[in-house]
Design an enzyme around this catalytic site. Structure first.
Site, PDB file in Angstrom:
ATOM      1  N   CYS A 159       0.743  -1.045   0.035  1.00 30.45           N
ATOM      2  CA  CYS A 159      -0.051  -0.044  -0.139  1.00 30.45           C
ATOM      3  C   CYS A 159       0.745   1.078  -0.062  1.00 30.45           C
ATOM      4  CB  CYS A 159      -1.018  -0.097   1.014  1.00 30.45           C
ATOM      5  SG  CYS A 159      -0.066  -0.228   2.688  1.00 30.45           S
ATOM      6  N   HIS A 163      -1.366   0.984   7.569  1.00 25.71           N
ATOM      7  CA  HIS A 163      -1.882   1.083   6.250  1.00 25.71           C
ATOM      8  C   HIS A 163      -1.845   2.387   5.583  1.00 25.71           C
ATOM      9  CE1 HIS A 163      -4.212  -0.657   2.988  1.00 25.71           C
ATOM     10  NE2 HIS A 163      -5.154   0.518   2.829  1.00 25.71           N
TER      11      HIS A 163
END
Length: 777
Positions: A316, A729
């Site tokens: 990510c 994330h």
């Protein structure tokens, strides 16, 4: 059917080390799920799309004259939603195979015979067709090979696992291993290898319970090494953790250490997920909110410029950086071509230019931005080849571990800039460059000096002001900070220890940084870190950034002023030979390390790697001269550890490379010997001659624009959720014009999911990296 072209070939199945590109086309993102499938060349195993446009399979044949291909076509099996799941007695970790998800059809074709289909089971002497087809189908794809290799983390033993001294041996009864000795938990159990005590671990992602009794045992006894019982496999692998190192470690004598407590490793079965599997699952499932303030699900977006990037496990950080960069006009102009034109090469998968154009076409064409067959979001494109290409010469970015998005941004920008060095006018990273000017004023004689540096980002400190807690149990809360205040701090005068070479005064000096020119796109890294127990800890300090344009005119350097007297030039001094990396210096200073220590760390670790510099700092905290200014041995004035050392040059020339190649390889890789070897092998046509047509970062030729006003508006942000930049994330928010309503609005890129922005104002407060675009009247 007979084919003269097949009869003239002697095919060979792929070896274990050969790359087989059978997931998607090496020049676009058409895959085996395309209507006509994917062609895999049976001579070199390149993957090419089969559609009329872009038609890369036929292009590959035209370049290489490799006629025989294996066409692989897959269709997803329908999901049977009424089937009752099988009962699982223990926690199982099943692996879903391609056969479970797809129906696969293959055919061998000859492109020289206009796609004539051949008998793929042919055992004609000399052709090896059947064995080659079997080898392609059973081999790991190039993407899977990269992932498997990258997931083999370099977990190493430590002195505590190697020198473990165990207490008197005894056989632990089954009931002693059934649950934590301090509570009733029956999973996430950790056995102390020194004394045999069994305690539960810390709570983990996915609902894995834990009361930290294993950690409490360490605090009481200082017994460092424990093993997670549920992770032990019969072949001797398991999660081993050293509390003194505070890291996962390897125990070469694990079987012996377990047998000491009566546990036979060959009889153990893995019944719980390992720490790596839990981390992977956490990064795949960690979501930003996908609902609006009113509770409705955010609307998915599709079309050109609205393509997601599928998460490869821990990628990510890469996806968020790539989405922001390829939303900039300069990157789109440089790499996107709607006709999907590519360099004419026989091996496109290993060409950086091709992979950048492939990413641009995938993101911007809209060809792959369509709803998935499984849900109303899109499937996204898999940036596996691009990731392998970018990270192949980097110790961290070549792994599957989560990385710092800002560090990756700097590395990718540097790599792209280097690739465009021979055609600097086409370098898309030029839009990020500007010239900063440092003004130094001696507090004794008040003489001044000015120094200019080329930069492509700034890192600003975010002031930390804690709010009062209502109770001791409350989490820390912080007062909001305006971005303008962060820029004020970045440009305000800073007092330095300084001995003046003009007047001899040791009263110190004032240093101030300002903009001599301004970039088209200003990248700002907001540092919200504090050193707590010698560990950099992320703080959720809100930074207020408005959507409205704002100017940076007050931060413009006016240069030398009337009446100012310049300090004598010191360019010949040995102490000026080393220039620390500004970006890494800012990161280290933002974590609370003094300037002198940061400079020493960078000097001693090659000036190119923040992790190495930080490790050096921790290892030299007790040095008696750690806070003294950096001094370079006058006998080594010309040696810069970021470039070529005599030892490195000697080692590379002993391997058969020229001195020029050795110097350039070491310079391009920051003096890292291992990466320098890989660099030379990956640049066989580079004779080592220096390219003088483009100025390196640090020189002050033509970077940015010095005209005023310098007005900027927020263009995109990279946001992070989690306690550390190396976990959690990342997502990106980009301001785009949406075709449905022709309005400019915020768009959320959350891996493969691309949706309307939602509560962007709240996310802007906690962004990690900001991209500001200059506004022209």
């Amino acid at each position: 059917m007979n084919c003269a072209h097949l009869e003239s070939l002697s095919l060979r199945p792929p070896t274990a080390s050969q790359q087989v590109y059978k997931d998607d086309c090496t020049q676009c993102f058409d895959s085996t799920e395309a209507p006509s499938g994917l062609d895999v060349c049976l001579s070199c195993f390149n993957g090419g799309c089969t559609s009329e446009f872009p038609g890369h399979s036929k292009l590959h044949y035209a370049i290489t004259q490799h006629p025989i291909v294996l066409n692989i076509k897959r269709t997803r099996k329908p999901i049977k939603r009424d089937d009752s799941p099988a009962k699982i007695a223990k926690l199982a970790i099943p692996a879903e195979t391609d056969e479970d998800r797809y129906d696969t059809v293959t055919a061998v074709k000859c492109l020289a015979c206009n796609g004539l289909e051949l008998d793929k089971h042919s055992d004609k002497v000399g052709s090896n067709l059947a064995d080659t087809v079997k080898g392609v189908m059973t081999s790991l794809s190039s993407d899977k090979q990269s992932e498997v290799k990258a997931w083999e983390e370099e977990i190493s033993p430590c002195e505590h696992t190697l020198c473990l001294e165990q207490a008197e041996p005894k056989v632990l009864a089954d009931q002693e291993l059934a649950h934590c000795s301090q509570c009733d938990l029956k999973e996430n159990l950790w056995l102390c290898l020194q004394c045999g005590a069994l305690g539960c671990g810390r709570q983990q992602f996915g609902g894995v319970g834990g009361n930290s009794h294993g950690l409490a045992h360490f605090d009481q006894t200082q017994h460092p090494v424990s093993v997670k019982l549920g992770s032990i496999t019969p072949d001797g692998t398991a999660d081993v953790y050293c509390y003194l190192c505070n890291e996962e470690r390897q125990d070469p004598n694990l079987a012996e250490h377990l047998w000491h407590w009566g546990i036979k490793i060959s009889e153990r079965q893995k019944v719980e997920k390992s720490l790596v599997e839990l981390q992977l699952e956490q990064n795949l499932k960690w979501e930003f909110s996908m609902t609006a303030e009113n509770g409705e699900e955010l609307k998915p977006l599709f079309g050109p410029g609205f393509t997601g990037l599928k998460n490869l496990g821990n990628s990510c950080y890469l996806a968020s950086v790539v989405q922001c960069l390829f939303s900039l006009p300069s990157f789109q102009k440089r790499y996107y071509n709607p006709d999907c034109d590519m360099p004419i090469l026989s091996e496109p998968a290993t060409d950086f230019e091709t992979q950048l154009r492939k990413i641009a076409y995938g993101l911007l064409s809209g060809r792959y931005s369509v709803p998935s067959t499984d849900d109303h979001f899109q499937a996204g494109i898999r940036p596996a080849t691009f990731k392998a290409m970018v990270g192949k010469n980097h110790a961290e970015f070549s792994t599957m571990r989560q990385q710092d998005a800002f560090e990756f941004l700097l590395y990718l920008v540097e790599t792209i800039s280097r690739a465009n060095r021979k055609e600097a006018e086409n370098d898309p990273t030029k839009c990020l460059e500007f010239i900063s000017e440092q003004r130094l004023e001696c507090l004794g004689c008040h003489k001044v000096s000015y120094k200019s540096d080329k930069q492509n980002n700034i890192s600003v400190s975010v002031p930390v002001r804690r709010l009062d807690k209502q109770s001791a149990e409350d989490k820390d809360a912080f007062e909001s900070v305006n971005m303008r205040e962060c820029l004020d701090i970045y440009t305000q005068p800073e007092r330095l220890d300084y001995t003046c070479q003009s007047c001899g005064s040791r009263d110190g000096a004032l240093k101030r940084t300002a903009f001599k020119t301004f970039p088209e796109v200003l990248i700002v890294n907001a540092r919200r870190f504090e050193i707590i127990n010698w560990v950099p800890t992320k703080l959720d300090v809100p930074v207020v950034v408005r959507d409205e344009p704002f100017d940076l005119d007050q931060y413009f350097s006016q240069g030398i002023q009337k009446g100012e007297e310049l300090l004598p030039e010191t360019s010949d001094s040995a102490e000026t030979k080393f220039t620390p990396n500004e970006g890494i210096m800012s990161l280290l200073e933002g974590m609370g390390f003094p300037v002198a220590r940061c400079e020493k760390a960078l000097y001693n670790t090659g000036n190119a790697d923040p992790d190495s510099a930080m490790n050096w700092l921790f290892a030299h905290m007790e040095d008696p001269d750690i806070d003294e200014p950096l001094k370079i041995d006058s006998g080594n004035e010309s040696v810069n550890p970021s470039e070529a050392s005599p030892e490195g040059i000697a080692m590379l020339t002993d391997m058969g490379f020229t001195v020029a190649q050795a110097k350039k390889a070491l310079k391009e890789t920051g003096g890292d010997m291992e990466r320098a070897v890989e660099w030379v092998f990956s640049h066989p046509d580079d004779d080592g001659s220096e390219d003088t047509s483009a100025a390196p970062l640090g020189s002050t030729d033509s970077a940015g624009d010095g005209t005023l006003p310098a007005t900027y508006r927020l263009h995109s942000i990279i946001c992070h959720k989690g306690g550390s930049v190396h976990a959690g994330h990342y997502v990106a928010f980009v301001k785009k014009t949406v075709e449905d309503n022709k309005k400019e609005q915020w768009v959320l890129f959350n891996d493969e999911k691309v949706v309307e922005g939602g509560d962007v104002d709240e996310m802007k407060k906690f962004a990690y990296v900001y991209f500001f675009e200059r506004q022209r009247s």
